[in-house]
Design an enzyme around this catalytic site. Structure first.
Site, PDB file in Angstrom:
ATOM      1  N   LYS A   8       4.242  -6.363   0.242  1.00  0.00           N
ATOM      2  CA  LYS A   8       2.980  -6.634   0.922  1.00  0.00           C
ATOM      3  C   LYS A   8       3.032  -6.051   2.329  1.00  0.00           C
ATOM      4  O   LYS A   8       4.029  -6.211   3.045  1.00  0.00           O
ATOM      5  CB  LYS A   8       2.749  -8.142   0.969  1.00  0.00           C
ATOM      6  N   SER A  49      -4.171 -13.945   0.673  1.00  0.00           N
ATOM      7  CA  SER A  49      -4.174 -12.615   1.236  1.00  0.00           C
ATOM      8  C   SER A  49      -3.308 -11.617   0.483  1.00  0.00           C
ATOM      9  O   SER A  49      -3.361 -10.417   0.745  1.00  0.00           O
ATOM     10  CB  SER A  49      -3.698 -12.687   2.687  1.00  0.00           C
ATOM     11  N   SER A 108      -1.749 -18.029   0.088  1.00  0.00           N
ATOM     12  CA  SER A 108      -1.828 -16.595  -0.177  1.00  0.00           C
ATOM     13  C   SER A 108      -0.868 -16.071  -1.229  1.00  0.00           C
ATOM     14  O   SER A 108      -0.910 -14.890  -1.562  1.00  0.00           O
ATOM     15  CB  SER A 108      -1.621 -15.811   1.127  1.00  0.00           C
TER      16      SER A 108
END
Length: 474
Positions: free
Chosen positions: A86, A160, A184
């Site tokens: 990520k 996210s 997230s």
């Protein structure tokens, strides 16, 4: 191996643990795995927008190096397995954008979690997208556009860690890193039909960062199976420098995932703490919780309704989230490049006086004791992950920070309490809604007790397997 063949597709969806075993057994080479991932990314990601950056040449070189290690008889748990990171976690030589163009300096070293993954033999193939500064429960930004769900391109993969979840669900990579400050990991996993475990606070090092969002943030992954997540957690756990660090597990997490639990006491509820406005919880997700409760009862567990003593925890949650987000906005080197809404999040954080925040956060020890008192009588706790299935893309496009915060707080009210309290919690796939989108149930454990969660998740997975379900884009 032709990428479009069913054999190649089966390999793409095999998962990290299985791919690692195939490399060890000589059934596939790291180069074949990397090329398969790159081919699928080039073919499918234009429809998904899950990746920001690919390390193609570096990944192929590392695959050759992994093959040399295999020939030399080296054994590493993820040797030759491609992974994605990520884009909020530092990878040496790349700008860590955090979903914005407000950063421009490349990282001078790998983050500790990336270092541990490389040491385990994993090959970093690219960086996945997220909303600006990882604030939102959907993955959309002015800089990088809309990331889409492979089950339905008109739905969000959540946020996210939406880029990571979209990539894993579509079989672009077998596993990907994910961070969780307010859901997230669990929200994208639930949106995309994946398994997502938020570890206990302090289980995984965030170095070079320290206690993101005032201690709310933890690092983990999204994966296709329980064993994949357990393997990842075995590799990355330890080394955290935080106020709260759980003791190491008594045995490897992979062993826990493979070992059914004894008879557990299970509580369940679809009641979330109220934050700014009452939560919105659909009947379908409430039904999934009740169905999961019945499944666990059929497996021999003791199951009963249980309502947490939330009290006024919603006030503390709102304050801690906004203050943590506000600090993140203030640290950006080029704030003028941020979206209007992101700057609005920063203002909301600044509007909260530090004295009021400190007064609210003083409640945390009492909240921790009060809510976790239920774990004296139960072992795990079931709730929804969110108020429904994955929302349409652009649900809050053009909305300001306050409207977005209120809207997310109503639809995603079940995850943040466990970041605040520090308990491990996981999103477990559990069928599909009437709209064809994945359903999921959150299961929460005692602080530091990921082992019980993984053991139970492995039992659920064996009874109601989900990894063979593939989205239409595949």
């Amino acid at each position: 191996m032709a990428e479009g063949s069913s054999v190649a597709a089966d390999l793409a969806f095999a998962g990290a643990a299985r791919q690692a075993q195939m490399v060890r057994d000589g059934e596939v080479t790291p180069t074949e795995l990397v090329r398969l991932c790159l081919d699928r990314i080039h073919r499918l990601d234009p429809q998904l927008n899950s990746f920001r950056l690919l390390f193609e040449e570096r990944a192929l070189l590392e695959a050759e190096q992994a093959e040399a290690r295999v020939r030399a008889g080296e054994e590493r748990p993820l040797l030759g397995v491609p992974i994605a990171i990520k884009d909020e976690v530092s990878v040496v030589g790349a700008v860590t954008t955090q979903g914005t163009d407000a950063y421009d300096q490349p990282a001078t070293a790998d983050a500790e979690v990336v270092r541990r993954l490389r040491e385990a033999g994993a090959i970093v193939i690219g960086l996945t997208l997220l909303p600006e500064l990882a604030i939102c429960g959907f993955t959309e930004s002015a800089t990088y556009g809309v990331t889409r769900n492979p089950w339905n391109a008109q739905r969000t993969p959540g946020g996210s860690s939406g880029g990571s979840a979209s990539a894993v669900a579509a079989g672009l990579v077998p596993i990907a890193s994910a961070g969780d400050g307010a859901g997230s990991i669990r929200i994208p996993a639930a949106c995309c039909g994946l398994f997502g475990l938020k570890p206990s606070r302090g289980r995984v090092s965030q170095a070079p960062r320290h206690e993101g969002w005032r201690g709310l943030v933890v690092e983990g992954c999204v994966s296709r199976s329980v064993e994949d997540t357990a393997l990842w957690l075995d590799v990355v756990s330890g080394g955290a420098d935080e106020a709260e660090v759980p003791p190491p597990p008594e045995r490897p997490f992979v062993e826990s995932a493979r070992t059914p639990p004894g008879r557990l006491r299970v509580g369940h509820s679809s009641t979330a703490p109220r934050a700014l406005l009452p939560p919105q919880v659909g009947e379908e997700v409430k039904g999934a919780v009740l169905e999961m409760a019945e499944l666990l009862r059929s497996l021999g567990h003791e199951v009963a309704p249980r309502e947490p003593d939330w009290g006024s925890i919603g006030d503390t949650l709102s304050a801690r989230f906004l203050k943590g987000v506000g600090e993140t906005v203030a640290e950006v080197p080029h704030p003028e490049r941020l979206e209007r809404r992101t700057r609005g999040f920063g203002r909301l954080g600044r509007l909260l006086p530090e004295t009021l925040y400190e007064k609210l956060i003083e409640r945390r020890p009492a909240e921790l004791a009060r809510v976790n008192a239920m774990f004296d009588e139960i072992d795990v706790f079931l709730t929804p992950v969110m108020g429904g299935t994955a929302l349409p893309v652009r649900r809050w496009q053009g909305r300001g920070a306050l409207a977005t915060t209120v809207g997310m707080g109503r639809f995603y009210p079940f995850c943040l309490p466990w970041n605040h309290l520090g308990n491990p919690s996981m999103a477990v796939p559990f069928g599909f809604g009437a709209d064809g989108m994945p359903l999921s149930v959150q299961i929460v454990g005692r602080p530091g007790d990921e082992a019980t969660l993984l053991s139970l998740a492995g039992q659920i997975e064996a009874e109601r397997p989900w990894a063979d379900q593939r989205p239409p884009i595949s």
